[in-house]
Every structure is written in structure tokens, then in C-alpha cells.
Design a protein around this motif. Sequence first.
Motif, PDB file in Angstrom:
ATOM      1  N   ASN A  67       0.858  -1.185   0.000  1.00  0.00           N
ATOM      2  CA  ASN A  67       0.000   0.000   0.000  1.00  0.00           C
ATOM      3  C   ASN A  67       0.895   1.236   0.000  1.00  0.00           C
ATOM      4  O   ASN A  67       2.074   1.172   0.361  1.00  0.00           O
ATOM      5  CB  ASN A  67      -0.924   0.003   1.225  1.00  0.00           C
ATOM      6  CG  ASN A  67      -0.182   0.300   2.516  1.00  0.00           C
ATOM      7  OD1 ASN A  67       0.036   1.450   2.863  1.00  0.00           O
ATOM      8  ND2 ASN A  67       0.232  -0.758   3.235  1.00  0.00           N
ATOM      9  N   GLU A  68       0.343   2.360  -0.389  1.00  0.00           N
ATOM     10  CA  GLU A  68       1.126   3.588  -0.498  1.00  0.00           C
ATOM     11  C   GLU A  68       0.862   4.543   0.657  1.00  0.00           C
ATOM     12  O   GLU A  68       1.274   5.700   0.603  1.00  0.00           O
ATOM     13  CB  GLU A  68       0.802   4.281  -1.825  1.00  0.00           C
ATOM     14  CG  GLU A  68       1.139   3.441  -3.051  1.00  0.00           C
ATOM     15  CD  GLU A  68       0.786   4.138  -4.342  1.00  0.00           C
ATOM     16  OE1 GLU A  68       0.143   5.225  -4.265  1.00  0.00           O
ATOM     17  OE2 GLU A  68       1.131   3.617  -5.416  1.00  0.00           O
ATOM     18  N   VAL A  69       0.213   4.032   1.696  1.00  0.00           N
ATOM     19  CA  VAL A  69      -0.165   4.914   2.801  1.00  0.00           C
ATOM     20  C   VAL A  69       0.975   5.069   3.798  1.00  0.00           C
ATOM     21  O   VAL A  69       1.353   6.185   4.166  1.00  0.00           O
ATOM     22  CB  VAL A  69      -1.424   4.392   3.510  1.00  0.00           C
ATOM     23  CG1 VAL A  69      -1.833   5.347   4.635  1.00  0.00           C
ATOM     24  CG2 VAL A  69      -2.561   4.223   2.505  1.00  0.00           C
ATOM     25  N   VAL A  70       1.525   3.951   4.268  1.00  0.00           N
ATOM     26  CA  VAL A  70       2.638   4.020   5.219  1.00  0.00           C
ATOM     27  C   VAL A  70       3.914   3.586   4.505  1.00  0.00           C
ATOM     28  O   VAL A  70       3.948   2.563   3.827  1.00  0.00           O
ATOM     29  CB  VAL A  70       2.381   3.152   6.465  1.00  0.00           C
ATOM     30  CG1 VAL A  70       1.246   3.735   7.288  1.00  0.00           C
ATOM     31  CG2 VAL A  70       2.089   1.717   6.104  1.00  0.00           C
ATOM     32  N   THR A  71       4.948   4.384   4.672  1.00  0.00           N
ATOM     33  CA  THR A  71       6.213   4.125   3.966  1.00  0.00           C
ATOM     34  C   THR A  71       7.413   4.169   4.898  1.00  0.00           C
ATOM     35  O   THR A  71       8.538   3.917   4.471  1.00  0.00           O
ATOM     36  CB  THR A  71       6.420   5.154   2.847  1.00  0.00           C
ATOM     37  OG1 THR A  71       6.441   6.474   3.426  1.00  0.00           O
ATOM     38  CG2 THR A  71       5.303   5.066   1.814  1.00  0.00           C
ATOM     39  N   LYS A  72       7.187   4.525   6.158  1.00  0.00           N
ATOM     40  CA  LYS A  72       8.279   4.597   7.128  1.00  0.00           C
ATOM     41  C   LYS A  72       8.050   3.555   8.218  1.00  0.00           C
ATOM     42  O   LYS A  72       6.932   3.441   8.752  1.00  0.00           O
ATOM     43  CB  LYS A  72       8.369   5.997   7.752  1.00  0.00           C
ATOM     44  CG  LYS A  72       8.756   7.092   6.777  1.00  0.00           C
ATOM     45  CD  LYS A  72       8.871   8.444   7.492  1.00  0.00           C
ATOM     46  CE  LYS A  72       9.314   9.537   6.529  1.00  0.00           C
ATOM     47  NZ  LYS A  72       9.479  10.842   7.213  1.00  0.00           N
ATOM     48  N   PHE A  73       9.114   2.837   8.551  1.00  0.00           N
ATOM     49  CA  PHE A  73       9.004   1.777   9.551  1.00  0.00           C
ATOM     50  C   PHE A  73      10.229   1.804  10.460  1.00  0.00           C
ATOM     51  O   PHE A  73      11.351   1.988   9.991  1.00  0.00           O
ATOM     52  CB  PHE A  73       8.922   0.406   8.873  1.00  0.00           C
ATOM     53  CG  PHE A  73       7.874   0.322   7.788  1.00  0.00           C
ATOM     54  CD1 PHE A  73       6.542   0.091   8.101  1.00  0.00           C
ATOM     55  CD2 PHE A  73       8.226   0.500   6.454  1.00  0.00           C
ATOM     56  CE1 PHE A  73       5.578   0.022   7.110  1.00  0.00           C
ATOM     57  CE2 PHE A  73       7.272   0.436   5.442  1.00  0.00           C
ATOM     58  CZ  PHE A  73       5.936   0.201   5.781  1.00  0.00           C
ATOM     59  N   VAL A  74       9.987   1.618  11.755  1.00  0.00           N
ATOM     60  CA  VAL A  74      11.084   1.509  12.710  1.00  0.00           C
ATOM     61  C   VAL A  74      10.868   0.250  13.540  1.00  0.00           C
ATOM     62  O   VAL A  74       9.816   0.083  14.162  1.00  0.00           O
ATOM     63  CB  VAL A  74      11.165   2.739  13.636  1.00  0.00           C
ATOM     64  CG1 VAL A  74      12.360   2.599  14.589  1.00  0.00           C
ATOM     65  CG2 VAL A  74      11.284   4.027  12.831  1.00  0.00           C
ATOM     66  N   ASP A  75      11.865  -0.617  13.530  1.00  0.00           N
ATOM     67  CA  ASP A  75      11.808  -1.881  14.253  1.00  0.00           C
ATOM     68  C   ASP A  75      12.237  -1.662  15.701  1.00  0.00           C
ATOM     69  O   ASP A  75      13.375  -1.273  15.962  1.00  0.00           O
ATOM     70  CB  ASP A  75      12.739  -2.894  13.571  1.00  0.00           C
ATOM     71  CG  ASP A  75      12.737  -4.263  14.240  1.00  0.00           C
ATOM     72  OD1 ASP A  75      12.050  -4.436  15.266  1.00  0.00           O
ATOM     73  OD2 ASP A  75      13.442  -5.161  13.740  1.00  0.00           O
ATOM     74  N   VAL A  76      11.304  -1.898  16.625  1.00  0.00           N
ATOM     75  CA  VAL A  76      11.593  -1.752  18.053  1.00  0.00           C
ATOM     76  C   VAL A  76      11.372  -3.105  18.722  1.00  0.00           C
ATOM     77  O   VAL A  76      10.250  -3.466  19.068  1.00  0.00           O
ATOM     78  CB  VAL A  76      10.701  -0.676  18.698  1.00  0.00           C
ATOM     79  CG1 VAL A  76      11.049  -0.515  20.184  1.00  0.00           C
ATOM     80  CG2 VAL A  76      10.854   0.662  17.971  1.00  0.00           C
ATOM     81  N   PHE A  77      12.417  -3.882  18.864  1.00  0.00           N
ATOM     82  CA  PHE A  77      12.334  -5.226  19.442  1.00  0.00           C
ATOM     83  C   PHE A  77      11.325  -6.100  18.700  1.00  0.00           C
ATOM     84  O   PHE A  77      10.680  -6.953  19.290  1.00  0.00           O
ATOM     85  CB  PHE A  77      11.976  -5.155  20.930  1.00  0.00           C
ATOM     86  CG  PHE A  77      13.035  -4.548  21.804  1.00  0.00           C
ATOM     87  CD1 PHE A  77      14.204  -5.235  22.085  1.00  0.00           C
ATOM     88  CD2 PHE A  77      12.856  -3.286  22.359  1.00  0.00           C
ATOM     89  CE1 PHE A  77      15.187  -4.680  22.888  1.00  0.00           C
ATOM     90  CE2 PHE A  77      13.834  -2.723  23.177  1.00  0.00           C
ATOM     91  CZ  PHE A  77      15.013  -3.421  23.443  1.00  0.00           C
TER      92      PHE A  77
END
Length: 333
Positions: A67-77
Motif C-alpha cells: 500500500n502507499e499509505v505508510v512508507t516509514k518503519f522503525v523496528d523496536v524489538f
Amino acid sequence: GEVQEGSYSEDVGAEDHDHADHSDHDHGDEDQEEHGEEDHEEHAEMAAMIPTFEILSEHPRKCMNDNEVVTKFVDVFGVYVIAPEDATDEYVLHTANVLAQYIDNDEDGVPDDPKVLDILVEGGFVAPVWKSDDRDKFWEANRGTPCENGLRTAASVYYGSDSGDNWAIGGIEKSYEEKGVPGPWDTNIEEVWHIVSYGWYEAYPEYFGDREDRSSKLTVAMDTARGGYFRETPKQYPDGAWYIYDNGEGGYGGQVHEYFYWIVATNIGALDPALTGKCVFTDSEGNGHLNPEWGICTREELEQKDVLAFELLNDYGFNLPTGIPDGSYKSEP
């Protein structure tokens, strides 16, 4: 209200609840001789997962990338903060750091409760930083995909002029430390906890279960704080009640979730009037008012007034948060 004394009631109701069944877990002392090596290996594995707070462009689940809505991701554990492209990196990383501080509050690189973390990771929980339009578009885009039922948001943190959420970059203690006056509230303290708390509900249902059958110590404490058991929000709470949340959304479980947040925030000192106006606020005429939902502002007051909650948070050996997240996980060596 009056100080409540006594023990937890053994009277358990039999009301139906549409929440998924939780298997029981005992929170007793483990046989260290038998499990010591296993625990050591598990902790070593967890330590290898220490967040780097790199903003990624892809998520391990394919449907998240389609999908083009969320493009940023941060892995926290293994729990991901997700955000659209126009979310500032400052906001995304602040939420990611608060999430890390709730999972590993002592910041030693090892999650405080691996069982709670496992539930969050395996349950597909994510922490969204977005606008309400992004939320609606995201679920619309994922209708019929594995993400529709494979992800759980539980709560979101919103940005933008009309969001109503507050951001205290650097933490709510910053203003007091620098200027000696209360500063802004940080909505992340509440909403990120609403996500992490699901791990506690499901890992230890006897203690933190959110079912309306009143089978947990948390629900007994909440009903005491509300002045009785109310399946739905009452039109008027009894005199002396100090938890008088009147939002009927979410039913009994929603009441539990909000109560758990209030007592944890109070227990870690986040509601202290010296830090923010979240608990006691001043109106335009200079008059002070207590938050209409919650009547306890400090940890000392919690110990005196909400005895059952204080015991639950502090006397059973759980590694619950004890410090206020400020968005700077492992900021010092």
C-alpha cells in the motif's frame, strides 16, 4: 474519595465478554536451576535485537509494502512504528524511543518481560504515527489482505494542527529541569502504553486481564476505584469514586484499558503537577481543576488512596515500567 483498604474480592461474575479467551499463566518464581540456561539464551537473543532506530522503507510483511499509505518503519524489538511519508522523522523516532522505553524501561538492552513482548510481536501489533485520514486509507487499502486481520494497532499517535495530540520532544520533564515550570504533555505516554498494555492483559490474565467477568486483580481494583461494578458507563458515579471515565466506547474493556493507563502513569510519576498540567490544570481565570476522569496525581497519593492498584503494580514482582519515557532510549552510555 475515601482510602480503600482490604484485599481483592473473590467474587467473580459470569458476564459474557466478546474478547478472545486468554490462557492462564502463573506469575510465580521459576525454577532457576531448570530454566537458567534457557533464560540466558533467550536474553542473549533479545539483546541482539537492541533497536538501532533506523527508519526503514520496508516492513517484513509484504502486505505492508503493497500500500502507499505508510512508507516509514522503525523496528523496536520486533514491534514496528509505522508512518506515512509526510510524518516528520522527529515524530516517528520519538514514538519509537518511547515504545522502546516501555518495552525495556531500565534500558539495559533486554526487554523487561519477554512474554509480554512475544505477545506483541506474534500478535502483529504496530504503533502508528499518522493522521486520521491516513488511518482510514490504510485500512481501506488493506481490506482483504493478510494485514487486515494480521495487524493490530490498539492505539495511534496523531500529528497535525487538528489532531488534538500533544508532543513533548525531549520528554515531559525537560521544561521543569530547564525552567522550573511544568511543560507540555506527551500523548505518546498514553497511546504507546495502550499498545504495550495488550501484552500484559494477555500474558498475565489473572493479574491484568481486561475481561468483564472481573476475574483479574486489575478489574477488581478498577471497580473499587469506580465505586462498584458497572458493565456500561453509569449516568452518575457514586460519591467517593476517583476513576470516573465517562467515555462509553469500548465497553467494560475500554474502561479497564484507560484505568490501567492512569495507574501506570501515576505510579511512574508522569502525572505529577510539577511536570505537566495533565492531572491538575488551570483555567483561563487561574483556577485549578482536577482532571475530570482521574482523581490521583502522584505516586504517593496512589499508594494511599488506590491501595489495590498500588499493590498490583508494585508488590507482585512484575517488571512494569518505573521511569517516565522521554523519547531518548539509551541516550546515555
